[in-house]
Motif scaffolding. Sequence first.
Motif, PDB file in Angstrom:
ATOM      1  N   LYS A 147     -18.425 -21.389   2.618  1.00  0.00           N
ATOM      2  CA  LYS A 147     -19.758 -21.488   3.477  1.00  0.00           C
ATOM      3  C   LYS A 147     -19.314 -22.200   4.734  1.00  0.00           C
ATOM      4  O   LYS A 147     -20.219 -22.297   5.337  1.00  0.00           O
ATOM      5  CB  LYS A 147     -20.824 -22.059   2.703  1.00  0.00           C
ATOM      6  N   GLY A 148     -17.947 -22.769   4.852  1.00  0.00           N
ATOM      7  CA  GLY A 148     -17.661 -23.449   5.914  1.00  0.00           C
ATOM      8  C   GLY A 148     -18.073 -24.953   5.654  1.00  0.00           C
ATOM      9  O   GLY A 148     -18.321 -25.695   6.641  1.00  0.00           O
ATOM     10  N   ASP A 149     -18.487 -25.477   4.375  1.00  0.00           N
ATOM     11  CA  ASP A 149     -19.013 -26.783   4.314  1.00  0.00           C
ATOM     12  C   ASP A 149     -17.964 -27.785   4.337  1.00  0.00           C
ATOM     13  O   ASP A 149     -17.486 -28.144   3.004  1.00  0.00           O
ATOM     14  CB  ASP A 149     -20.000 -26.699   2.894  1.00  0.00           C
ATOM     15  N   TYR A 150     -17.384 -28.282   5.238  1.00  0.00           N
ATOM     16  CA  TYR A 150     -16.411 -29.327   5.261  1.00  0.00           C
ATOM     17  C   TYR A 150     -16.773 -30.497   4.835  1.00  0.00           C
ATOM     18  O   TYR A 150     -15.954 -31.077   3.954  1.00  0.00           O
ATOM     19  CB  TYR A 150     -16.087 -29.305   6.984  1.00  0.00           C
ATOM     20  N   MET A 151     -17.919 -31.068   4.933  1.00  0.00           N
ATOM     21  CA  MET A 151     -18.560 -32.242   4.338  1.00  0.00           C
ATOM     22  C   MET A 151     -18.573 -32.275   2.762  1.00  0.00           C
ATOM     23  O   MET A 151     -18.057 -33.071   2.029  1.00  0.00           O
ATOM     24  CB  MET A 151     -19.826 -32.564   4.879  1.00  0.00           C
ATOM     25  N   GLY A 152     -19.145 -31.044   2.306  1.00  0.00           N
ATOM     26  CA  GLY A 152     -19.365 -30.939   0.982  1.00  0.00           C
ATOM     27  C   GLY A 152     -17.869 -30.775   0.320  1.00  0.00           C
ATOM     28  O   GLY A 152     -17.471 -31.029  -0.886  1.00  0.00           O
ATOM     29  N   GLY A 153     -16.882 -29.755   0.940  1.00  0.00           N
ATOM     30  CA  GLY A 153     -15.725 -29.743   0.421  1.00  0.00           C
ATOM     31  C   GLY A 153     -14.657 -31.040   0.394  1.00  0.00           C
ATOM     32  O   GLY A 153     -14.216 -31.331  -0.763  1.00  0.00           O
ATOM     33  N   LYS A 154     -14.985 -31.820   1.154  1.00  0.00           N
ATOM     34  CA  LYS A 154     -14.155 -33.052   1.261  1.00  0.00           C
ATOM     35  C   LYS A 154     -14.820 -34.042  -0.013  1.00  0.00           C
ATOM     36  O   LYS A 154     -13.990 -34.758  -0.542  1.00  0.00           O
ATOM     37  CB  LYS A 154     -14.419 -33.724   2.657  1.00  0.00           C
ATOM     38  N   LEU A 183      -5.697 -21.459  -0.784  1.00  0.00           N
ATOM     39  CA  LEU A 183      -4.978 -20.343  -0.449  1.00  0.00           C
ATOM     40  C   LEU A 183      -5.548 -19.022   0.014  1.00  0.00           C
ATOM     41  O   LEU A 183      -5.339 -18.056   0.843  1.00  0.00           O
ATOM     42  CB  LEU A 183      -3.625 -20.234  -1.070  1.00  0.00           C
ATOM     43  N   LYS A 184      -6.637 -18.772  -0.902  1.00  0.00           N
ATOM     44  CA  LYS A 184      -7.420 -17.533  -0.887  1.00  0.00           C
ATOM     45  C   LYS A 184      -8.382 -17.845   0.386  1.00  0.00           C
ATOM     46  O   LYS A 184      -8.553 -16.715   1.142  1.00  0.00           O
ATOM     47  CB  LYS A 184      -8.226 -17.462  -2.211  1.00  0.00           C
ATOM     48  N   MET A 185      -8.793 -18.947   0.651  1.00  0.00           N
ATOM     49  CA  MET A 185      -9.606 -19.177   1.539  1.00  0.00           C
ATOM     50  C   MET A 185      -8.927 -19.068   3.014  1.00  0.00           C
ATOM     51  O   MET A 185      -9.465 -18.183   3.896  1.00  0.00           O
ATOM     52  CB  MET A 185     -10.244 -20.916   1.530  1.00  0.00           C
ATOM     53  N   ALA A 186      -7.809 -19.386   2.919  1.00  0.00           N
ATOM     54  CA  ALA A 186      -6.831 -19.290   4.252  1.00  0.00           C
ATOM     55  C   ALA A 186      -6.634 -17.962   4.322  1.00  0.00           C
ATOM     56  O   ALA A 186      -6.742 -17.354   5.625  1.00  0.00           O
ATOM     57  CB  ALA A 186      -5.532 -19.980   4.076  1.00  0.00           C
ATOM     58  N   GLU A 187      -6.404 -17.086   3.469  1.00  0.00           N
ATOM     59  CA  GLU A 187      -6.192 -15.805   3.728  1.00  0.00           C
ATOM     60  C   GLU A 187      -7.584 -14.946   4.000  1.00  0.00           C
ATOM     61  O   GLU A 187      -7.465 -14.178   4.826  1.00  0.00           O
ATOM     62  CB  GLU A 187      -5.788 -14.930   2.419  1.00  0.00           C
ATOM     63  N   SER A 188      -8.853 -15.337   3.465  1.00  0.00           N
ATOM     64  CA  SER A 188     -10.127 -14.816   3.973  1.00  0.00           C
ATOM     65  C   SER A 188     -10.258 -14.979   5.188  1.00  0.00           C
ATOM     66  O   SER A 188     -10.767 -14.152   6.024  1.00  0.00           O
ATOM     67  CB  SER A 188     -11.046 -15.321   2.931  1.00  0.00           C
ATOM     68  N   PHE A 189      -9.862 -16.066   5.784  1.00  0.00           N
ATOM     69  CA  PHE A 189     -10.070 -16.531   7.284  1.00  0.00           C
ATOM     70  C   PHE A 189      -9.216 -16.132   8.133  1.00  0.00           C
ATOM     71  O   PHE A 189      -9.250 -16.516   9.408  1.00  0.00           O
ATOM     72  CB  PHE A 189     -10.691 -17.946   7.337  1.00  0.00           C
ATOM     73  N   ILE A 221      -3.577 -29.337   3.404  1.00  0.00           N
ATOM     74  CA  ILE A 221      -3.908 -27.850   3.566  1.00  0.00           C
ATOM     75  C   ILE A 221      -5.405 -27.859   4.080  1.00  0.00           C
ATOM     76  O   ILE A 221      -5.680 -26.946   4.856  1.00  0.00           O
ATOM     77  CB  ILE A 221      -3.439 -27.177   2.350  1.00  0.00           C
ATOM     78  N   PHE A 222      -6.302 -28.533   3.318  1.00  0.00           N
ATOM     79  CA  PHE A 222      -7.814 -28.495   3.233  1.00  0.00           C
ATOM     80  C   PHE A 222      -8.248 -28.721   4.852  1.00  0.00           C
ATOM     81  O   PHE A 222      -8.921 -28.080   5.485  1.00  0.00           O
ATOM     82  CB  PHE A 222      -8.364 -29.455   2.561  1.00  0.00           C
ATOM     83  N   GLU A 223      -7.598 -30.024   5.387  1.00  0.00           N
ATOM     84  CA  GLU A 223      -7.946 -30.386   6.932  1.00  0.00           C
ATOM     85  C   GLU A 223      -7.362 -29.366   7.783  1.00  0.00           C
ATOM     86  O   GLU A 223      -7.924 -28.970   8.852  1.00  0.00           O
ATOM     87  CB  GLU A 223      -7.260 -31.647   6.925  1.00  0.00           C
ATOM     88  N   GLU A 224      -6.170 -28.678   7.496  1.00  0.00           N
ATOM     89  CA  GLU A 224      -5.502 -27.792   8.339  1.00  0.00           C
ATOM     90  C   GLU A 224      -6.618 -26.450   8.363  1.00  0.00           C
ATOM     91  O   GLU A 224      -6.479 -26.144   9.513  1.00  0.00           O
ATOM     92  CB  GLU A 224      -4.061 -27.142   8.011  1.00  0.00           C
ATOM     93  N   ILE A 225      -7.022 -26.127   7.394  1.00  0.00           N
ATOM     94  CA  ILE A 225      -7.749 -24.826   7.231  1.00  0.00           C
ATOM     95  C   ILE A 225      -9.117 -25.174   8.156  1.00  0.00           C
ATOM     96  O   ILE A 225      -9.524 -24.340   8.936  1.00  0.00           O
ATOM     97  CB  ILE A 225      -8.061 -24.410   5.896  1.00  0.00           C
ATOM     98  N   PHE A 226      -9.717 -26.104   7.757  1.00  0.00           N
ATOM     99  CA  PHE A 226     -10.960 -26.468   8.504  1.00  0.00           C
ATOM    100  C   PHE A 226     -10.768 -26.796   9.957  1.00  0.00           C
ATOM    101  O   PHE A 226     -11.719 -26.757  10.771  1.00  0.00           O
ATOM    102  CB  PHE A 226     -11.723 -27.658   7.751  1.00  0.00           C
ATOM    103  N   GLU A 227      -9.572 -27.347  10.227  1.00  0.00           N
ATOM    104  CA  GLU A 227      -9.366 -27.535  11.882  1.00  0.00           C
ATOM    105  C   GLU A 227      -9.713 -26.239  12.452  1.00  0.00           C
ATOM    106  O   GLU A 227     -10.163 -26.376  13.593  1.00  0.00           O
ATOM    107  CB  GLU A 227      -7.735 -28.107  12.018  1.00  0.00           C
TER     108      GLU A 227
END
Length: 364
Positions: A147-154, A183-189, A221-227
């Motif tokens: 969902k792109g919820d950076y705050m929730g994921g963090k 890794l699945k998320m990165a692949e999806s986006f 990795i989380f920060e890199e993806i959401f960047e």
Amino acid sequence: MHRILLVDDEYLEREVLKMILAKKPDLYQVVGEADNGEDALRFVKSHPVDIVIMDIKMPRMTGLDAARLMKEYSKKIGVILVTAYNDFEFAQHAVKYSVDDYLLKPTRPESIFEALASTIKKISLYSEKTTSPWTQAEDVFMGLCMKGDYMGGKKFLQKVREARFESYEKEREVLKKLLSCLLKMAESFRIEVEKSLKTKVDEQLKGSQTKDQYFDILELIFEEIFEVIIRDKRVDYGEEMTYALQYIEKNLTRTLTLESAASYMNISPHYFSKLFKGQVGENFIDYVTDRKVERAKELIEGTDHPLSAIAFELGFNEANYFSKVFKKKTGMTPSNFRKAVEERRSEEQELLRKSQPLGVKWMI
């Protein structure tokens, strides 16, 4: 077969215990030994252990301190403490920190086996009644990320970092699931995660590193993806202001201005300011300041970073100004806030150090 860890700073005490347990080899297996609470705690975090039999008086960390931390780490680990005298205050502490049983020296083999049987019953009942809160961790985390919820994921990652798992195996299982999600998320986006980071995580998971070491890399990795996600607006948030809130959260440690946020939203600063106040309920500057102060509190309480470094990390060029802002929002200066945290922790530790029993030999 129940796996036993023996903890006593006296070698002969451990040998006697091993001799006693060897009388029932079909039920009990000694899988490790330690001569202090710190090593015992490290052992249960890196090896499967069912029950710990531990002396209360040891160097570096008392058995009571170690028992408390073990129970916080996993309530499914049974803990039997050994003390040299029947002290009511000790018994109170033992109950408070969920110690399963305790033995008074000198003791006989039958008393040890009775305590073991009682402890096994307790931890088996707990296992039957307790469902791991991390059973669906992968689905929850994946849902937040997609969902792109950076705050929730963090926040979710922080909760997992602070969590006490029921076993070392469960901890590793959850960490692997989180890595798989990222890794699945990165692949999806269609985001390319640095291969060096993925390799480093894989190496850490194969070893016996601490949870914090795993998380340092997972969060990179989380920060890199959401960047990429937030910068390129790769998620449809539906509500326009959600883009701005995610952008603010991602950039708390950078120079963050009304103009930069408005530019990100592709609208004029004046219009963005009015829109933000109308939808969020407070003006942009106050909101950002509140978020920075909340982040500062987390860093002060959770790290030993110098206050000046925390101020700089959150975009405050002057430590004095940071202190004024912090005090205005919290009622105390950053140094006083840290002092209060340290005093609270010191008081908690002091309560655990009142039991100092004398050592007495086992009776066989």
